[in-house]
Write a protein that holds these residues in place. Structure first.
Motif, PDB file in Angstrom:
ATOM      1  N   UNK A 184       0.835  -1.198   0.000  1.00  0.00           N
ATOM      2  CA  UNK A 184       0.000   0.000   0.000  1.00  0.00           C
ATOM      3  C   UNK A 184       0.871   1.249   0.000  1.00  0.00           C
ATOM      4  N   UNK A 185       0.327   2.300  -0.513  1.00  0.00           N
ATOM      5  CA  UNK A 185       1.051   3.566  -0.512  1.00  0.00           C
ATOM      6  C   UNK A 185       1.115   4.128   0.907  1.00  0.00           C
ATOM      7  N   UNK A 186       2.178   4.871   1.198  1.00  0.00           N
ATOM      8  CA  UNK A 186       2.318   5.480   2.511  1.00  0.00           C
ATOM      9  C   UNK A 186       1.524   6.774   2.562  1.00  0.00           C
ATOM     10  N   UNK A 187       1.426   7.342   3.755  1.00  0.00           N
ATOM     11  CA  UNK A 187       0.717   8.601   3.936  1.00  0.00           C
ATOM     12  C   UNK A 187      -0.159   8.533   5.160  1.00  0.00           C
ATOM     13  N   UNK A 188      -0.287   9.653   5.876  1.00  0.00           N
ATOM     14  CA  UNK A 188      -1.135   9.675   7.045  1.00  0.00           C
ATOM     15  C   UNK A 188      -0.346   9.913   8.309  1.00  0.00           C
ATOM     16  N   UNK A 189      -0.894   9.440   9.422  1.00  0.00           N
ATOM     17  CA  UNK A 189      -0.268   9.618  10.728  1.00  0.00           C
ATOM     18  C   UNK A 189       1.115   8.988  10.756  1.00  0.00           C
ATOM     19  N   UNK A 190       2.070   9.685  11.347  1.00  0.00           N
ATOM     20  CA  UNK A 190       3.439   9.179  11.456  1.00  0.00           C
ATOM     21  C   UNK A 190       3.678   8.706  12.891  1.00  0.00           C
ATOM     22  N   UNK A 191       3.929   7.421  13.111  1.00  0.00           N
ATOM     23  CA  UNK A 191       4.252   6.946  14.458  1.00  0.00           C
ATOM     24  C   UNK A 191       5.505   7.621  15.001  1.00  0.00           C
ATOM     25  N   UNK A 192       5.529   7.839  16.311  1.00  0.00           N
ATOM     26  CA  UNK A 192       6.651   8.500  16.981  1.00  0.00           C
ATOM     27  C   UNK A 192       7.212   7.561  18.040  1.00  0.00           C
ATOM     28  N   UNK A 193       8.511   7.379  18.032  1.00  0.00           N
ATOM     29  CA  UNK A 193       9.176   6.503  18.999  1.00  0.00           C
ATOM     30  C   UNK A 193       9.631   7.309  20.211  1.00  0.00           C
ATOM     31  N   UNK A 194       9.705   6.682  21.388  1.00  0.00           N
ATOM     32  CA  UNK A 194      10.131   7.411  22.592  1.00  0.00           C
ATOM     33  C   UNK A 194      11.607   7.779  22.525  1.00  0.00           C
ATOM     34  N   UNK A 195      11.922   8.958  23.014  1.00  0.00           N
ATOM     35  CA  UNK A 195      13.313   9.407  23.024  1.00  0.00           C
ATOM     36  C   UNK A 195      14.101   8.661  24.092  1.00  0.00           C
ATOM     37  N   UNK A 196      15.362   8.359  23.815  1.00  0.00           N
ATOM     38  CA  UNK A 196      16.201   7.748  24.856  1.00  0.00           C
ATOM     39  C   UNK A 196      16.482   8.744  25.975  1.00  0.00           C
ATOM     40  N   UNK A 197      16.804   8.221  27.163  1.00  0.00           N
ATOM     41  CA  UNK A 197      16.948   9.076  28.343  1.00  0.00           C
ATOM     42  C   UNK A 197      18.390   9.322  28.745  1.00  0.00           C
ATOM     43  N   UNK A 198      19.343   8.681  28.090  1.00  0.00           N
ATOM     44  CA  UNK A 198      20.729   8.774  28.520  1.00  0.00           C
ATOM     45  C   UNK A 198      21.434  10.047  28.092  1.00  0.00           C
ATOM     46  N   UNK A 199      22.662  10.238  28.562  1.00  0.00           N
ATOM     47  CA  UNK A 199      23.405  11.467  28.281  1.00  0.00           C
ATOM     48  C   UNK A 199      24.005  11.541  26.888  1.00  0.00           C
ATOM     49  N   UNK A 200      24.061  10.398  26.178  1.00  0.00           N
ATOM     50  CA  UNK A 200      24.735  10.380  24.890  1.00  0.00           C
ATOM     51  C   UNK A 200      23.745  10.384  23.723  1.00  0.00           C
ATOM     52  N   UNK A 201      24.003  11.169  22.689  1.00  0.00           N
ATOM     53  CA  UNK A 201      23.271  10.972  21.441  1.00  0.00           C
ATOM     54  C   UNK A 201      23.704   9.644  20.831  1.00  0.00           C
ATOM     55  N   UNK A 202      22.948   9.146  19.857  1.00  0.00           N
ATOM     56  CA  UNK A 202      23.257   7.812  19.321  1.00  0.00           C
ATOM     57  C   UNK A 202      23.349   7.827  17.802  1.00  0.00           C
ATOM     58  N   UNK A 219       3.435  -2.315   6.072  1.00  0.00           N
ATOM     59  CA  UNK A 219       2.115  -1.711   5.998  1.00  0.00           C
ATOM     60  C   UNK A 219       1.077  -2.636   5.404  1.00  0.00           C
ATOM     61  N   UNK A 220       1.496  -3.487   4.463  1.00  0.00           N
ATOM     62  CA  UNK A 220       0.560  -4.434   3.866  1.00  0.00           C
ATOM     63  C   UNK A 220       0.248  -5.596   4.803  1.00  0.00           C
ATOM     64  N   UNK A 221       1.242  -5.998   5.596  1.00  0.00           N
ATOM     65  CA  UNK A 221       1.039  -7.125   6.507  1.00  0.00           C
ATOM     66  C   UNK A 221       0.295  -6.732   7.785  1.00  0.00           C
ATOM     67  N   UNK A 235      -4.923   1.685   6.279  1.00  0.00           N
ATOM     68  CA  UNK A 235      -4.654   2.980   5.666  1.00  0.00           C
ATOM     69  C   UNK A 235      -4.568   4.022   6.780  1.00  0.00           C
ATOM     70  N   UNK A 236      -4.023   5.172   6.440  1.00  0.00           N
ATOM     71  CA  UNK A 236      -3.972   6.268   7.395  1.00  0.00           C
ATOM     72  C   UNK A 236      -2.705   6.349   8.213  1.00  0.00           C
ATOM     73  N   UNK A 237      -1.706   5.475   7.931  1.00  0.00           N
ATOM     74  CA  UNK A 237      -0.452   5.487   8.672  1.00  0.00           C
ATOM     75  C   UNK A 237       0.707   5.555   7.683  1.00  0.00           C
ATOM     76  N   UNK A 238       1.629   6.458   7.929  1.00  0.00           N
ATOM     77  CA  UNK A 238       2.840   6.559   7.115  1.00  0.00           C
ATOM     78  C   UNK A 238       3.960   5.803   7.814  1.00  0.00           C
TER      79      UNK A 238
END
Length: 376
Positions: free
Chosen positions: A34-52, A106-108, A118-121
């Motif tokens: 399926x084609x993408x588009x729509x709401x974009x899921x957001x992952x939780x930010x890490x809590x540690x002192x270092x960027x990754x 997205x298809x599975x 549908x409705x999720x990117x």
């Protein structure tokens, strides 16, 4: 033989097949992507002192023929390696899925888990890791991650980034042919060949293949990009569901594994060796919880049960599914069946705390902040 590769669209795509999820699902028909588009899921930010930082890498094992499709020849294993970074300034955030992987997922998703058709990117989700950033110097503990049955390694992104932000190197391991979707170095998106719940012989093939894949990664840690910052003498493993089973089997067969975290995985069919620290986490809502609990009976381990939670709250679905539910894209029953009716964000935060503390203790501590400024 190995290959480090950039994130890019696939050059070709196989027909969409069925996928085994959580080592127990019904067979699925082939469906178009399926084609993408729509709401974009957001992952939780890490809590540690270092960027990754994150880099994708592939190993080829000339000693093994691919067990799921022998016509492919030598076994190929894809990993994502998440490092603490010195600085991520000027480096882009990496997507969780490539465009080709996102199309297959997205298809599975609606066929297997009741996620929206549908409705999720799915291609729009960004990780908190930056592609190509330089690693933070130092010798760091290594944690392998092996996902649930039929799942791709990318569902462990939030756990990997949390541990890396506190100083570990996390190697997320895909098991092609079993995983729902994996993009290979040539751009091909390889899909699952499994149809329906595994019979005993298929489950044994799954377990043995996973252990052999993980051993391959262990044997060749020195070939990973930025291998100089890894400390192979401080190596642990983290597995979800069937990955928890594989993690225990690897520890039983390989003394290089110093600590095991099992997220709701059945312990068997081989006895737990008993000489390695063990963390056992499960939910109170998973339908297989009673069988899993029996397999854990009598073990010396740190244990925790997450209340009002279900099996996939131990993965990135803890962040994704409640957002879809709040947007009206999934009903209560789908949310409850995946992550449970409770506060999924709080459950996932508890899982990350448990893992951070466990591996920090058992791998002789996740390193503290080095002298000097860490730049984001």
């Amino acid at each position: 033989m190995n290959d480090t590769f950039a994130l890019r669209p696939p050059s070709r795509r196989a027909f969409l097949g069925a996928v085994l999820l959580g080592a127990a699902s019904a067979g699925l028909p082939a469906v178009p992507a399926r084609a993408s588009g729509g709401l974009v899921p957001v992952l939780p930010a890490p809590t540690g002192p270092y960027p990754v930082d994150v880099v994708r890498h592939a190993f080829t094992d000339p000693a093994r023929t691919d067990p799921w499709d022998p016509a492919l020849g030598p076994r190929q294993v894809v990993v994502g390696v998440v490092y603490p970074a010195r600085s991520v300034t000027g480096f882009p955030r990496a997507p969780q899925l490539t465009p080709g992987e996102a199309a297959v997922f997205g298809a599975l998703a609606p066929l297997v888990r009741g996620l929206p058709a549908a409705g999720v990117d799915w291609a729009g989700t960004l990780t908190h890791a930056h592609a190509g950033a330089p690693p933070l110097p130092g010798r760091r503990p290594v944690v392998l991650y092996t996902p649930g049955g039929g799942d791709a390694r990318t569902l462990g992104t939030g756990l990997a980034e949390e541990l890396a932000s506190h100083g570990a190197v996390v190697v997320l391991v895909d098991h092609p042919g079993e995983a729902s979707q994996v993009e290979l170095p040539d751009g091909t998106v390889r899909e699952s060949v499994l149809h329906g719940p595994p019979d005993p012989a298929t489950f044994r093939t799954m377990a043995d293949t996973r252990v052999a894949d993980l051993r391959l990664v262990l044997d060749r840690l020195g070939e990973l990009p930025h291998a100089a910052v890894t400390d192979p003498c401080r190596t642990g493993i983290l597995g979800h569901s069937a990955g928890g089973t594989a993690a225990a089997l690897l520890a039983a067969r390989d003394p290089r594994i110093r600590a095991v975290a099992n997220l709701e995985g059945y312990l068997g069919p081989e006895p737990w060796p008993g000489d390695r620290p063990l963390l056992l986490l499960r939910t109170d809502g998973f339908e297989g919880a009673a069988r899993i609990e029996r397999s854990w009976a009598g073990l010396r381990a740190r244990r925790r049960t997450l209340r009002a939670a279900n099996h996939w709250v131990l993965t990135d679905h803890a962040a994704i599914v409640p957002r879809l539910h709040a947007a009206g894209l999934v009903p209560d029953a789908v949310r409850d069946g995946l992550v449970g009716p409770g506060d999924a964000a709080a459950s996932f935060a508890a899982v990350r705390r448990e893992l951070r503390g466990f591996f920090g203790r058992e791998l002789r501590g996740l390193p503290g902040r080095e002298a000097g400024r860490v730049r984001r």
